[in-house]
Design a protein around this motif. Structure first.
Motif: not given
Length: 376
Positions: A130-139, A155-159
């Motif tokens: 999963l490539r998670v957008e770091s600012h999508l905090l509510d998810d 899990v990898v964090f993108n911005d």
């Protein structure tokens, strides 16, 4: 599984190429002949490719709007393409992002459901990153639930937020096109980006809490552009650096004992398509542990063969087999040794193409010439 063994091939063992029979029984490699013999003369027998990050599968799942009604069918077709390129383990890099469309949460959930149903039926080991957008905090709660439910191990964090433009109150480039892809109006898309940007101070604590909530999962960051950025993610528990953009970021990762993954297309092209640091330059300095397909599944094979011209086949092939397996904690694959999972490919040294692929002891791909040797 019916046991068999290859004869006549030059086999890439730790230490170099040798001609020796390699047996396959119960999904594992054995050193002695077993079952029927298959003549692989003229081919190289290499460890199967382990792909630690690839998003080329998107065209299988959504080639055109409404053209793919069954994601499971798309994933099954993907497994065939992977095998034809010698990839026996693949991390499918699925976005969970505010960007919407194929990168949105709804698509991610549907992909995970389809993967859970179809992946166990394939010879190739299909896994999800999963490539998670770091600012999508509510998810983050929903993301954690999906990671646990579907057994996501990486899990990898993108911005991808255009922070500079947002902080300056300017309209980001390509706003209208990106908004249309997301299903939003340009005004709504810009408002969402602005709202997420304003929560930047919350990202660190939220990411650290998510990492702590998911023990046993590997975490990384994508596109580190500086030593400071790598240090930021390291402090939060993301210990893998995917596609660092600068020499400084890669050096910082390796100095801290962290693996660096680069894109194989960067090697094939001879440079980054976006003008970032050269993968070959990092490899030459010992700053790259693994190569990934990124957006093109033939690239790991092509990139390794290109590198083999200067660094030798053993070291080059390790970047697409043993190296990524170690980064992902997969100790049962990546090398041709007795007892390991039987992930192998036969490569034609004249053309550089795959003649056959064995994944977990099962035939996953069989080209015309090897088909005649198996069945002729």
């Amino acid at each position: 599984m019916i046991p068999f063994h290859f004869t006549g091939a030059r086999v890439l063992r730790p230490g170099g190429l040798i001609e020796t029979p390699v047996g396959i029984t119960e999904g594992r490699i054995v050193d002695a002949p077993c079952g029927r013999a298959v003549d692989a003369s003229g081919f190289l027998l290499l460890p199967g490719i382990v792909d630690p990050h690839g998003d080329g599968f998107e065209r299988h799942l959504a080639p055109r709007r409404g053209a793919m009604l069954d994601m499971g069918d798309g994933l099954a077709m993907l497994a065939v393409e992977l095998a034809a390129n010698g990839i026996t383990t693949a991390m499918l890099a699925q976005f969970w992002s505010w960007e919407g469309g194929m990168r949105g949460p709804d698509f991610a959930r549907a992909m995970l459901e389809a993967h859970a149903a179809v992946a166990p039926l394939q010879a190739v080991d299909l896994r999800v990153q999963l490539r998670v957008e770091s600012h999508l905090l509510d998810d983050f709660d929903a993301i954690a639930a999906c990671v646990e439910r579907f057994g996501v191990g990486y899990v990898v964090f993108n911005d991808h937020l255009p922070h500079r433009q947002l902080s300056e109150g300017r309209k980001p480039p390509r706003l209208t096109g990106q908004a249309l892809k997301s299903g939003r109006s340009p005004e709504a898309h810009l408002a969402l980006m602005q709202a997420l940007h304003q929560r930047s101070a919350e990202v660190g604590p939220a990411v650290a809490a998510l990492v702590a909530r998911l023990p046993g999962v590997r975490f990384g960051s994508h596109d580190d552009d500086s030593a400071e950025r790598r240090a930021f993610w390291r402090a939060l528990g993301a210990g893998i650096s995917e596609f660092p953009e600068t020499l400084e970021a890669a050096q910082a990762a390796v100095a801290a004992g962290e693996p660096v993954i680069m894109g194989a297309p960067n090697v094939v092209r001879g440079a980054s398509h976006a003008g970032k640091v050269s993968a070959q330059a990092l490899i030459g300095q010992g700053l790259c542990a693994a190569l990934a397909s990124d957006y093109h599944y033939p690239a790991p094979r092509q990139g390794a063969l290109k590198l083999a011209e200067t660094m030798g086949l053993e070291a080059a092939w390790a970047l697409v087999s043993d190296g990524p397996a170690r980064v992902l904690g997969m100790t049962d694959r990546g090398r041709i040794e007795a007892g390991l999972r039987a992930d192998l490919l036969l490569l034609d040294p004249e053309t550089g193409r795959v003649g056959a692929t064995v994944a977990g002891g099962r035939l996953a791909y069989l080209g015309p010439e090897m088909a005649s040797r198996f069945f002729g």
